[in-house]
Design a protein around this motif. Structure first.
Motif, short mmCIF file in Angstrom:
data_model
loop_
_atom_site.label_atom_id
_atom_site.label_comp_id
_atom_site.label_asym_id
_atom_site.label_seq_id
_atom_site.Cartn_x
_atom_site.Cartn_y
_atom_site.Cartn_z
N ILE A 58 0.99 -1.37 -0.02
CA ILE A 58 0.02 0.00 0.03
C ILE A 58 0.93 1.22 -0.10
O ILE A 58 1.62 1.41 0.90
CB ILE A 58 -0.98 0.20 1.29
CG1 ILE A 58 -1.65 -1.30 1.41
CG2 ILE A 58 -1.88 1.22 1.02
CD1 ILE A 58 -2.73 -1.60 0.02
N GLU A 61 0.11 7.20 0.07
CA GLU A 61 -1.26 8.29 0.12
C GLU A 61 -2.49 7.45 0.06
O GLU A 61 -3.45 8.13 0.14
CB GLU A 61 -1.15 8.84 -1.35
CG GLU A 61 -0.88 8.19 -2.56
CD GLU A 61 0.59 7.87 -2.88
OE1 GLU A 61 1.07 7.47 -4.10
OE2 GLU A 61 1.55 8.05 -1.92
N ASP A 62 -2.42 6.01 0.14
CA ASP A 62 -3.47 5.27 0.25
C ASP A 62 -3.81 4.38 1.58
O ASP A 62 -4.76 3.80 1.59
CB ASP A 62 -3.49 3.93 -0.98
CG ASP A 62 -3.27 4.68 -2.46
OD1 ASP A 62 -3.92 5.56 -2.54
OD2 ASP A 62 -2.55 4.04 -3.30
N GLU A 65 -7.36 5.28 3.19
CA GLU A 65 -8.37 4.37 2.30
C GLU A 65 -8.56 2.92 2.51
O GLU A 65 -9.33 2.15 2.97
CB GLU A 65 -8.24 4.62 0.70
CG GLU A 65 -9.46 4.04 -0.05
CD GLU A 65 -9.62 4.38 -1.33
OE1 GLU A 65 -10.15 3.73 -2.45
OE2 GLU A 65 -8.66 5.12 -1.74
#
Length: 115
Positions: A58, A61-62, A65
């Motif tokens: 991952i 920036e993710d 989420e």
């Protein structure tokens, strides 16, 4: 009570006038990415729990989420019988996340695994 009954009648009339669209256009088939692992040991009901690990890469920036999605994944896993569910982050490689849980022998992980 009369107001609730009136709302039900109005809702039913609206439902008859403008029904929901047909579901024929939706593809509801499960993903077939999951393959049953080749195991070297026969598994029997008395074998004990099976440890399942799933690794995710991952980007930073993710992460927010991803954590939201994993919260829902945790709920689904536990609903389906998983125990000791944990989500771990590798301290050496911060993009590596590891989902780990115990499953009873014979548990059908193909139904719940979609990663």
């Amino acid at each position: 009570m009369l107001a609730a009954a009136g709302a039900l009648v109005v809702g039913a009339a609206l439902g008859l006038r403008s029904p929901l669209p047909p579901l024929t256009a939706l593809n509801l088939d499960p993903l077939s990415r999951w393959r049953e692992p080749q195991i070297a040991v026969d598994i029997e009901p008395r074998s004990g729990p099976i440890i399942v690990t799933v690794e995710y890469m991952i980007r930073d920036e993710d992460v927010f989420e991803f954590l939201g999605a994993m919260s829902e994944r945790r709920r689904i896993r536990k609903r389906d019988g998983a125990r000791q569910w944990t989500l771990l982050r590798d301290l050496v490689d911060p993009e590596l996340w590891i989902e780990r849980y115990e499953a009873p022998p014979g548990w059908n992980t193909s139904v719940t695994t979609s990663a």
